[in-house]
Design an enzyme around this catalytic site. Structure first.
Site, short mmCIF file in Angstrom:
data_model
loop_
_atom_site.label_atom_id
_atom_site.label_comp_id
_atom_site.label_asym_id
_atom_site.label_seq_id
_atom_site.Cartn_x
_atom_site.Cartn_y
_atom_site.Cartn_z
N LYS A 95 -7.07 7.58 -0.94
CA LYS A 95 -8.13 7.22 0.00
C LYS A 95 -9.12 6.24 -0.66
CE LYS A 95 -7.32 11.54 2.37
NZ LYS A 95 -7.83 12.59 3.26
N HIS A 136 -2.85 6.74 9.47
CA HIS A 136 -3.50 7.96 8.97
C HIS A 136 -4.58 8.41 9.95
CE1 HIS A 136 -5.86 10.60 6.37
NE2 HIS A 136 -4.78 10.71 5.62
N GLU A 163 0.46 15.25 9.68
CA GLU A 163 -0.87 15.74 9.27
C GLU A 163 -1.42 16.64 10.37
OE1 GLU A 163 -3.90 12.77 7.74
OE2 GLU A 163 -2.84 11.63 9.26
#
EC number: 5.3.1.1
Length: 251
Positions: free
Chosen positions: A11, A95, A167
């Protein structure tokens, strides 16, 4: 038999010096790992040195985003060609943080997936449902939409090169956790959607990573599930030793 791919996503953490230190440690720790493909997603500013550090090792480097044009007047953006030229192998796309904060649509993410494949890199397409989706019984509906729109118009050959990372957004930072069995159930449903799109033979070869707070403590149980083919690891990838513990669980 699908090969495990365990990827770290740093990140917006680590400056270049910190990245070099961590990768040097990881390269040393993982030199005898044979059964797992290892990937580190690093910030743009670290990528060039990161690629050089891991050269000749079994660690590959991923970018955390890309713009879906080869070049042009797109101030502040980075193209697939720029990433390929410095030796980046993978690109993390879609993401949950990019969907949330930068309002990226499935259509835009699909453009990125195609651009990455076209230049010869491998996309890691992230999908996931929020808490309200989970509690409203919409998990499969949300995931199927993200998969179908994110991978639309891909050939079977390109689909095989694409990694899907699940996720469970509802389980990240909420105190709620998905059991390995819950994760497996969702991964199986994801593979069924991929089979609808590309056929069972292709779906059975595709890597589906788990991205719901994988840690050294839960990695072995998660990675032993039939349809979990690796992890997309956040916080636990920031330190070489904790990330290595996860890799060992897969190896």
């Amino acid at each position: 038999m699908r090969r495990l791919v365990i990827a770290g996503n740093w990140k917006m953490y680590k400056n270049n010096k910190e990245a070099v230190e961590t990768l040097t440690q990881l390269k040393d720790l993982t030199r005898d790992v044979k059964n797992v493909d290892i990937v580190i997603g690093a910030p743009f500013t670290c990528l060039s040195d990161a690629v050089k550090i891991v050269e000749g090792s079994n660690v590959k480097i991923a970018a955390e985003n890309v713009y879906p044009k080869i070049e042009g007047a797109y101030t502040g953006e980075v193209s697939p060609k720029m990433l390929k030229d410095i030796g980046v192998t993978y690109v993390i796309l879609g993401h949950s943080e990019r969907r949330e904060y930068f309002k990226e649509s499935d259509e835009f993410i699909n453009q990125k997936v195609k651009a990455v494949l076209e230049i010869g890199m491998k996309p890691i397409l992230c999908i996931g449902e929020k808490l309200e989706d989970r509690e409203g019984g919409k998990t499969l509906e949300v995931l199927a939409k993200q998969i179908k729109e994110g991978l639309v118009d891909l050939s079977k050959e390109d689909a095989e090169k694409t990694i899907v990372a699940y996720e469970p957004v509802w389980a990240i930072g909420t105190g709620k956790t998905a059991t390995p069995e819950m994760a497996q159930e969702t991964h199986k449903e994801i593979r069924n959607v991929l089979a609808e799109m590309f056929g069972k033979d292709v779906a059975d070869k595709m890597i589906i990573q788990y991205g719901g707070s994988m840690k050294p403590e839960n990695a072995k149980d998660l990675l032993s599930q039939e349809d979990i083919d690796g992890g997309l690891v956040g916080g636990a990838s920031l330190k070489a030793d904790s990330f290595f513990e996860i890799i060992k669980a897969g190896n």
